[in-house]
Each structure stands twice: as C-alpha cells, then as structure tokens.
Design a protein around this motif. Structure first.
Motif, PDB file in Angstrom:
ATOM      1  N   GLU A  46       0.830  -1.216   0.000  1.00  0.00           N
ATOM      2  CA  GLU A  46       0.000   0.000   0.000  1.00  0.00           C
ATOM      3  C   GLU A  46       0.858   1.259   0.000  1.00  0.00           C
ATOM      4  OE1 GLU A  46      -2.694  -0.082   3.269  1.00  0.00           O
ATOM      5  OE2 GLU A  46      -4.088  -1.449   2.281  1.00  0.00           O
ATOM      6  N   ARG A  47       1.924   1.274   0.805  1.00  0.00           N
ATOM      7  CA  ARG A  47       2.806   2.436   0.871  1.00  0.00           C
ATOM      8  C   ARG A  47       3.450   2.695  -0.489  1.00  0.00           C
ATOM      9  NH1 ARG A  47       6.568   0.787   4.364  1.00  0.00           N
ATOM     10  NH2 ARG A  47       5.076   0.925   6.056  1.00  0.00           N
ATOM     11  N   ARG A  48       3.888   1.627  -1.157  1.00  0.00           N
ATOM     12  CA  ARG A  48       4.510   1.771  -2.468  1.00  0.00           C
ATOM     13  C   ARG A  48       3.501   2.344  -3.477  1.00  0.00           C
ATOM     14  NH1 ARG A  48       5.988  -3.433  -3.743  1.00  0.00           N
ATOM     15  NH2 ARG A  48       7.562  -3.282  -2.128  1.00  0.00           N
ATOM     16  N   ALA A  49       2.244   1.876  -3.422  1.00  0.00           N
ATOM     17  CA  ALA A  49       1.217   2.387  -4.337  1.00  0.00           C
ATOM     18  C   ALA A  49       0.945   3.871  -4.083  1.00  0.00           C
ATOM     19  CB  ALA A  49      -0.061   1.572  -4.191  1.00  0.00           C
ATOM     20  N   VAL A  50       0.879   4.269  -2.826  1.00  0.00           N
ATOM     21  CA  VAL A  50       0.643   5.679  -2.492  1.00  0.00           C
ATOM     22  C   VAL A  50       1.811   6.533  -2.962  1.00  0.00           C
ATOM     23  CG1 VAL A  50       0.462   7.302  -0.561  1.00  0.00           C
ATOM     24  CG2 VAL A  50      -0.921   5.240  -0.581  1.00  0.00           C
ATOM     25  N   GLU A  51       3.035   6.064  -2.755  1.00  0.00           N
ATOM     26  CA  GLU A  51       4.204   6.815  -3.210  1.00  0.00           C
ATOM     27  C   GLU A  51       4.214   6.958  -4.726  1.00  0.00           C
ATOM     28  OE1 GLU A  51       7.555   4.784  -1.587  1.00  0.00           O
ATOM     29  OE2 GLU A  51       7.260   5.607   0.423  1.00  0.00           O
ATOM     30  N   GLU A  52       3.836   5.917  -5.438  1.00  0.00           N
ATOM     31  CA  GLU A  52       3.783   6.005  -6.898  1.00  0.00           C
ATOM     32  C   GLU A  52       2.727   7.001  -7.355  1.00  0.00           C
ATOM     33  OE1 GLU A  52       3.178   2.039  -8.295  1.00  0.00           O
ATOM     34  OE2 GLU A  52       5.224   1.410  -7.801  1.00  0.00           O
TER      35      GLU A  52
ATOM     36  N   LEU B 148       1.638   9.620  -5.619  1.00  0.00           N
ATOM     37  CA  LEU B 148       2.137  10.956  -5.296  1.00  0.00           C
ATOM     38  C   LEU B 148       3.213  11.399  -6.283  1.00  0.00           C
ATOM     39  CD1 LEU B 148       2.334  10.808  -1.410  1.00  0.00           C
ATOM     40  CD2 LEU B 148       0.768  12.163  -2.794  1.00  0.00           C
ATOM     41  N   THR B 149       4.086  10.490  -6.673  1.00  0.00           N
ATOM     42  CA  THR B 149       5.128  10.815  -7.647  1.00  0.00           C
ATOM     43  C   THR B 149       4.511  11.173  -8.993  1.00  0.00           C
ATOM     44  OG1 THR B 149       6.652   9.319  -6.531  1.00  0.00           O
ATOM     45  CG2 THR B 149       7.196   9.930  -8.785  1.00  0.00           C
ATOM     46  N   ALA B 150       3.514  10.393  -9.412  1.00  0.00           N
ATOM     47  CA  ALA B 150       2.849  10.680 -10.688  1.00  0.00           C
ATOM     48  C   ALA B 150       2.140  12.029 -10.635  1.00  0.00           C
ATOM     49  CB  ALA B 150       1.860   9.575 -11.020  1.00  0.00           C
ATOM     50  N   THR B 151       1.490  12.335  -9.510  1.00  0.00           N
ATOM     51  CA  THR B 151       0.805  13.624  -9.369  1.00  0.00           C
ATOM     52  C   THR B 151       1.796  14.769  -9.413  1.00  0.00           C
ATOM     53  OG1 THR B 151      -0.898  12.570  -8.018  1.00  0.00           O
ATOM     54  CG2 THR B 151      -0.730  14.963  -7.876  1.00  0.00           C
ATOM     55  N   LEU B 152       2.915  14.633  -8.712  1.00  0.00           N
ATOM     56  CA  LEU B 152       3.925  15.686  -8.705  1.00  0.00           C
ATOM     57  C   LEU B 152       4.522  15.881 -10.091  1.00  0.00           C
ATOM     58  CD1 LEU B 152       5.575  17.698  -7.082  1.00  0.00           C
ATOM     59  CD2 LEU B 152       7.192  15.850  -6.590  1.00  0.00           C
ATOM     60  N   GLN B 153       4.801  14.800 -10.783  1.00  0.00           N
ATOM     61  CA  GLN B 153       5.353  14.919 -12.134  1.00  0.00           C
ATOM     62  C   GLN B 153       4.348  15.569 -13.070  1.00  0.00           C
ATOM     63  OE1 GLN B 153       6.508  10.927 -13.065  1.00  0.00           O
ATOM     64  NE2 GLN B 153       8.509  11.112 -12.069  1.00  0.00           N
ATOM     65  N   ALA B 154       3.071  15.248 -12.912  1.00  0.00           N
ATOM     66  CA  ALA B 154       2.046  15.859 -13.760  1.00  0.00           C
ATOM     67  C   ALA B 154       1.940  17.354 -13.487  1.00  0.00           C
ATOM     68  CB  ALA B 154       0.702  15.182 -13.533  1.00  0.00           C
TER      69      ALA B 154
END
Length: 119
Positions: free
Chosen positions: A81-87, A89-95
């Motif tokens: 779950e933590r890995r999915a949330v981090e991914e 958040l990373t995708a949102t920040l990159q967008a």
C-alpha cells in the motif's frame, strides 16, 4: 500480556527442571500403551520425559506460528500500500511539474538562496 508469557515460560522451565531431576533419580522403565490396543512401548523415564518435552515444544511452536504469519502478511500488505501511495504521489507531482510553464521554472530562484549579499 508480555508478563503473562514470561511467567508461562518460567513455569514451563521449572516443570522441565523438576522432570529432569525426577528422571535422574528414577532410572526405571515406563510402559506406554500404543494406540488401538496394539501392545505397549517400554522406554526409560529420561527418554519418556524428553519425548513429551519435545511434543510440548512442538505444540508451543504451532501456537506461535499463526500470529507470526499474520504479522508477516500485514507488513507485506502495508509495504504494498505504501509503495502504491508513493507512486501515485510521484505521478501527481510529475504531472503538476509538467503542467507548469518552462519559463516559470527557469526564472524562479532556488529555495533558500538569497540574492542579496551582506555589505
């Protein structure tokens, strides 16, 4: 809860010590009946005590396996779950960074750098 487990271990060790002393003082044979009336098994008291101590240790180990297994599965689930949330958040920040104009990114000063110098 840990105190109760500690006391249980101490009690089991005391019982095992008592049985060991009993074994050393009584080197007799013990007749154990076999299941379904197929005769009996003659063992010394020491071997009998050791056999039942091993059976008790195996039983205690079987009692400990389910909580350990559940904790392992819970940690794996939390890690996933933590890995999915981090991914996400990373995708949102990159967008969001990709949506910002390039000129704004190039002209904005780095955080913490102050262009004024002391006199």
């Amino acid at each position: 809860m840990r105190l109760v487990s500690f006391l249980q271990v101490l009690l089991l060790l005391a019982i095992l010590a008592y049985l060991t002393l009993f074994t050393l003082e009584n080197p007799a044979l013990v007749r154990l009946p076999l299941p379904f009336g197929r005769g009996e098994l003659s063992l010394s008291v020491g071997v009998t005590v050791a056999l039942f101590a091993l059976i008790g240790a195996a039983y205690a180990a079987l009692l400990l396996v389910p909580p350990v297994w559940q904790e392992r599965l819970r940690r794996r689930h939390e890690r996933r779950e933590r890995r999915a949330v981090e991914e996400r958040l990373t995708a949102t920040l990159q967008a969001r960074l990709g949506a910002m104009p390039a000129a704004l990114l190039a002209t904005s000063p780095a955080p913490g750098s102050d262009e004024r110098q002391p006199l």
